[in-house]
Design a protein around this motif. Structure first.
Motif, PDB file in Angstrom:
ATOM      1  N   ALA A  33       0.875  -1.188   0.000  1.00 30.21           N
ATOM      2  CA  ALA A  33       0.000   0.000   0.000  1.00 30.21           C
ATOM      3  C   ALA A  33       0.907   1.231   0.000  1.00 30.21           C
ATOM      4  O   ALA A  33       1.498   1.573  -1.022  1.00 30.21           O
ATOM      5  CB  ALA A  33      -0.944  -0.059   1.187  1.00 30.21           C
ATOM      6  N   GLY A  34       1.079   1.882   1.169  1.00 32.14           N
ATOM      7  CA  GLY A  34       1.944   3.061   1.231  1.00 32.14           C
ATOM      8  C   GLY A  34       3.422   2.727   1.349  1.00 32.14           C
ATOM      9  O   GLY A  34       4.279   3.582   1.159  1.00 32.14           O
ATOM     10  N   GLY A  35       3.707   1.483   1.711  1.00 31.56           N
ATOM     11  CA  GLY A  35       5.091   1.015   1.797  1.00 31.56           C
ATOM     12  C   GLY A  35       5.867   1.497   3.016  1.00 31.56           C
ATOM     13  O   GLY A  35       7.052   1.186   3.159  1.00 31.56           O
ATOM     14  N   GLN A  36       5.208   2.225   3.917  1.00 32.04           N
ATOM     15  CA  GLN A  36       5.953   2.841   5.027  1.00 32.04           C
ATOM     16  C   GLN A  36       6.348   1.842   6.108  1.00 32.04           C
ATOM     17  O   GLN A  36       7.229   2.120   6.920  1.00 32.04           O
ATOM     18  CB  GLN A  36       5.143   3.999   5.635  1.00 32.04           C
ATOM     19  CG  GLN A  36       4.877   5.101   4.646  1.00 32.04           C
ATOM     20  CD  GLN A  36       6.173   5.642   4.052  1.00 32.04           C
ATOM     21  OE1 GLN A  36       6.992   6.227   4.755  1.00 32.04           O
ATOM     22  NE2 GLN A  36       6.378   5.447   2.759  1.00 32.04           N
ATOM     23  N   SER A  37       5.717   0.693   6.110  1.00 31.98           N
ATOM     24  CA  SER A  37       6.151  -0.390   6.999  1.00 31.98           C
ATOM     25  C   SER A  37       6.767  -1.522   6.190  1.00 31.98           C
ATOM     26  O   SER A  37       7.777  -2.103   6.584  1.00 31.98           O
ATOM     27  CB  SER A  37       4.973  -0.923   7.826  1.00 31.98           C
ATOM     28  OG  SER A  37       4.504   0.079   8.681  1.00 31.98           O
ATOM     29  N   LEU A  38       6.153  -1.819   5.040  1.00 32.15           N
ATOM     30  CA  LEU A  38       6.626  -2.969   4.260  1.00 32.15           C
ATOM     31  C   LEU A  38       8.009  -2.727   3.649  1.00 32.15           C
ATOM     32  O   LEU A  38       8.877  -3.602   3.693  1.00 32.15           O
ATOM     33  CB  LEU A  38       5.614  -3.315   3.156  1.00 32.15           C
ATOM     34  CG  LEU A  38       5.961  -4.557   2.334  1.00 32.15           C
ATOM     35  CD1 LEU A  38       6.097  -5.790   3.227  1.00 32.15           C
ATOM     36  CD2 LEU A  38       4.910  -4.809   1.250  1.00 32.15           C
ATOM     37  N   ARG A 110       2.482   9.211   2.524  1.00 29.93           N
ATOM     38  CA  ARG A 110       2.438   7.945   1.764  1.00 29.93           C
ATOM     39  C   ARG A 110       1.644   6.860   2.486  1.00 29.93           C
ATOM     40  O   ARG A 110       0.926   6.090   1.859  1.00 29.93           O
ATOM     41  CB  ARG A 110       3.864   7.413   1.518  1.00 29.93           C
ATOM     42  CG  ARG A 110       4.687   8.187   0.539  1.00 29.93           C
ATOM     43  CD  ARG A 110       4.094   8.257  -0.851  1.00 29.93           C
ATOM     44  NE  ARG A 110       3.847   6.932  -1.440  1.00 29.93           N
ATOM     45  CZ  ARG A 110       3.043   6.716  -2.481  1.00 29.93           C
ATOM     46  NH1 ARG A 110       2.421   7.734  -3.046  1.00 29.93           N
ATOM     47  NH2 ARG A 110       2.862   5.505  -2.951  1.00 29.93           N
ATOM     48  N   GLY A 111       1.805   6.770   3.808  1.00 29.99           N
ATOM     49  CA  GLY A 111       1.159   5.708   4.588  1.00 29.99           C
ATOM     50  C   GLY A 111      -0.351   5.790   4.469  1.00 29.99           C
ATOM     51  O   GLY A 111      -0.927   6.878   4.444  1.00 29.99           O
ATOM     52  N   THR A 112      -0.993   4.646   4.377  1.00 30.30           N
ATOM     53  CA  THR A 112      -2.444   4.612   4.178  1.00 30.30           C
ATOM     54  C   THR A 112      -3.157   4.229   5.479  1.00 30.30           C
ATOM     55  O   THR A 112      -2.575   3.587   6.359  1.00 30.30           O
ATOM     56  CB  THR A 112      -2.811   3.587   3.090  1.00 30.30           C
ATOM     57  OG1 THR A 112      -2.437   2.270   3.534  1.00 30.30           O
ATOM     58  CG2 THR A 112      -2.110   3.896   1.770  1.00 30.30           C
TER      59      THR A 112
HETATM   60  C1  FAD Z   1      10.024   6.289  10.657  1.00 29.26           C
HETATM   61  C2  FAD Z   1       8.616   5.744  10.755  1.00 29.26           C
HETATM   62  C3  FAD Z   1       7.849   6.115  11.855  1.00 29.26           C
HETATM   63  C4  FAD Z   1       6.548   5.619  11.961  1.00 29.26           C
HETATM   64  N1  FAD Z   1       5.812   6.004  13.059  1.00 29.26           N
HETATM   65  C5  FAD Z   1       4.567   5.526  13.198  1.00 29.26           C
HETATM   66  C6  FAD Z   1       3.763   5.890  14.321  1.00 29.26           C
HETATM   67  O1  FAD Z   1       4.154   6.659  15.191  1.00 29.26           O
HETATM   68  N2  FAD Z   1       2.518   5.358  14.397  1.00 29.26           N
HETATM   69  C7  FAD Z   1       2.029   4.507  13.439  1.00 29.26           C
HETATM   70  O2  FAD Z   1       0.883   4.052  13.561  1.00 29.26           O
HETATM   71  N3  FAD Z   1       2.745   4.158  12.360  1.00 29.26           N
HETATM   72  C8  FAD Z   1       3.985   4.639  12.221  1.00 29.26           C
HETATM   73  N4  FAD Z   1       4.717   4.274  11.116  1.00 29.26           N
HETATM   74  C9  FAD Z   1       4.146   3.299  10.151  1.00 29.26           C
HETATM   75  C10 FAD Z   1       3.210   3.973   9.168  1.00 29.26           C
HETATM   76  O3  FAD Z   1       2.037   4.435   9.789  1.00 29.26           O
HETATM   77  C11 FAD Z   1       2.771   3.021   8.039  1.00 29.26           C
HETATM   78  O4  FAD Z   1       2.250   3.858   7.070  1.00 29.26           O
HETATM   79  C12 FAD Z   1       1.708   1.997   8.329  1.00 29.26           C
HETATM   80  O5  FAD Z   1       2.092   1.193   9.386  1.00 29.26           O
HETATM   81  C13 FAD Z   1       1.506   1.044   7.149  1.00 29.26           C
HETATM   82  O6  FAD Z   1       0.764   1.645   6.144  1.00 29.26           O
HETATM   83  P1  FAD Z   1       1.258   1.576   4.635  1.00 29.26           P
HETATM   84  O7  FAD Z   1       0.138   2.063   3.817  1.00 29.26           O
HETATM   85  O8  FAD Z   1       2.554   2.266   4.517  1.00 29.26           O
HETATM   86  O9  FAD Z   1       1.372  -0.011   4.440  1.00 29.26           O
HETATM   87  P2  FAD Z   1       2.518  -0.902   3.804  1.00 29.26           P
HETATM   88  O10 FAD Z   1       3.832  -0.581   4.423  1.00 29.26           O
HETATM   89  O11 FAD Z   1       2.427  -0.882   2.344  1.00 29.26           O
HETATM   90  O12 FAD Z   1       2.022  -2.331   4.332  1.00 29.26           O
HETATM   91  C14 FAD Z   1       2.121  -2.684   5.693  1.00 29.26           C
HETATM   92  C15 FAD Z   1       1.597  -4.115   5.874  1.00 29.26           C
HETATM   93  O13 FAD Z   1       0.184  -4.154   5.720  1.00 29.26           O
HETATM   94  C16 FAD Z   1      -0.171  -4.965   4.591  1.00 29.26           C
HETATM   95  N5  FAD Z   1      -1.239  -4.242   3.883  1.00 29.26           N
HETATM   96  C17 FAD Z   1      -1.241  -2.930   3.558  1.00 29.26           C
HETATM   97  N6  FAD Z   1      -2.390  -2.590   2.978  1.00 29.26           N
HETATM   98  C18 FAD Z   1      -3.135  -3.713   2.935  1.00 29.26           C
HETATM   99  C19 FAD Z   1      -4.448  -4.008   2.442  1.00 29.26           C
HETATM  100  N7  FAD Z   1      -5.235  -3.051   1.909  1.00 29.26           N
HETATM  101  N8  FAD Z   1      -4.915  -5.274   2.568  1.00 29.26           N
HETATM  102  C20 FAD Z   1      -4.136  -6.242   3.127  1.00 29.26           C
HETATM  103  N9  FAD Z   1      -2.892  -6.025   3.600  1.00 29.26           N
HETATM  104  C21 FAD Z   1      -2.398  -4.783   3.510  1.00 29.26           C
HETATM  105  C22 FAD Z   1       1.098  -5.147   3.762  1.00 29.26           C
HETATM  106  O14 FAD Z   1       1.107  -6.357   3.045  1.00 29.26           O
HETATM  107  C23 FAD Z   1       2.148  -5.110   4.856  1.00 29.26           C
HETATM  108  O15 FAD Z   1       2.264  -6.373   5.463  1.00 29.26           O
HETATM  109  C24 FAD Z   1       6.011   4.756  10.963  1.00 29.26           C
HETATM  110  C25 FAD Z   1       6.781   4.413   9.850  1.00 29.26           C
HETATM  111  C26 FAD Z   1       8.065   4.886   9.740  1.00 29.26           C
HETATM  112  C27 FAD Z   1       8.889   4.502   8.548  1.00 29.26           C
END
Ligand code: FAD
Length: 291
Positions: A33-38, A110-112
């Motif tokens: 999705a947003g890639g911020q964790s993956l 970016r994060g969703t």
């Molecule tokens: C430096 C840093 C600090 C952060 N601080 C915080 C914080 O304080 N609080 C916080 O909550 N988060 C924090 N985050 C994480 C951030 O919020 C991420 O955006 C969030 O955790 C994941 O969302 P994403 O869209 O980036 O998902 P992705 O990174 O793309 O995916 C995360 C996981 O979820 C799965 N996934 C994603 N979307 C779906 C879907 N639609 N259906 C099924 N599976 C799915 C993926 O396969 C993967 O396993 C931080 C990240 C970083 C890099």
């Protein structure tokens, strides 16, 4: 370090994405999705999926709507967009207040919303909001659509009820009722860090008496914890200091948080109690002001 090699797919329909998750392959498949964790997990090779299904080109997953008293947030809505949405602010002030606590602006750009909930970090804000509000998580898989209540969605540490071939498509939350106040409180070592503990609270007042209370706590267990005993200690009472103390004590009584570099177990438990008092006090004040 660079990620291990993977096959990259970028479907343009939800059916195609589900098919890509269903197709047999010799390794696991991950949704991007947003890639911020993956992406950090890939880069550190803590995740080495054989295939990535990027859902960003699928239309219709990035909308925020409110209809019939229900707020629907598409899974691909960026956290920053939700934060700035008038609809979210009005229908779900709890989420609006929680969102700015997530990381930094660049991450929220970016994060969703759905990605954070699917990732199911027990210290994260949005899973805690979902647990507090009994959100409904809408999933799509090869067997069609199903709706998973938040109470059944978070099943363990970074683990959800989503099957490997299911995609979270939307988050549904009942719109805030009149006479309701909400507050999100957390403590982290530095701005942008994950919180050591956080509390989401919603209070609905009937006169000066609590008609309904919802409290969820982050960072104290493997999943966001719903503080049912604290909620029960508030209902039917005026929110004064003795009631807040009793609710906080009830809310933390069964918690057994683990210790880490950032805080000991007793400290986290103490923190959760302090945050319950603070969040409920503010939520009740906002409920009074909303009349
Ligand atoms: C430096 C840093 C600090 C952060 N601080 C915080 C914080 O304080 N609080 C916080 O909550 N988060 C924090 N985050 C994480 C951030 O919020 C991420 O955006 C969030 O955790 C994941 O969302 P994403 O869209 O980036 O998902 P992705 O990174 O793309 O995916 C995360 C996981 O979820 C799965 N996934 C994603 N979307 C779906 C879907 N639609 N259906 C099924 N599976 C799915 C993926 O396969 C993967 O396993 C931080 C990240 C970083 C890099």
């Amino acid at each position: 370090m660079k990620p291990a090699a993977f096959e990259y797919l970028s479907p343009t329909s939800i059916e195609e994405a589900v098919q890509a998750l269903t197709d047999p392959d010799d390794g696991d498949t991950k949704v991007l999705a947003g890639g911020q964790s993956l992406v950090p997990l890939l880069s550190l090779r803590l995740a080495q999926p054989a295939r990535i299904v990027d859902i960003n080109r699928i239309p219709g997953l990035g909308e925020i709507t409110e209809s019939g008293g229900v707020l629907t947030i598409g899974t691909l809505v960026r956290q920053r967009s939700a934060e700035h949405s008038d609809v979210v602010r009005r229908a779900c002030p709890l989420m609006a207040e929680a969102l700015p606590h997530i990381g930094h602006t660049a991450i929220r750009n970016r994060g969703t919303v759905g990605g954070s909930i699917a990732h199911a970090d027990p210290a994260a804000e949005l899973p805690t909001v979902a647990a507090c509000l009994d959100a409904e998580l809408v999933a799509r898989g090869p067997r069609g659509e199903r709706v998973i209540p938040a109470a059944e969605f978070f099943t363990g540490f970074f683990t959800t009820a989503l099957a490997e071939d299911e995609i979270l498509t939307a988050v549904r939350i009942r719109s805030a009722a009149p006479g309701t106040g909400a507050a999100y409180e957390e403590v982290s070592r530095r701005h942008g860090d994950f919180a050591m503990a956080g509390v989401a609270a919603v209070v609905r007042l009937d006169g000066d008496v609590v008609a309904e209370a919802r409290i969820a706590i982050s960072g104290v267990d493997l999943v966001p914890v719903r503080a049912g005993k604290a909620e029960a200690a508030l209902v039917g009472r005026v929110v004064d200091e003795p009631t807040l103390v009793a609710a906080a004590e009830a809310g933390v009584a069964d918690l057994h948080p683990s210790a880490d570099l950032h805080g000991s177990a007793p400290y986290r438990k103490h923190l959760a109690g302090v945050l319950i008092r603070k969040a409920v006090r503010t939520a009740a004040q906002r409920a009074r002001e909303s009349r």
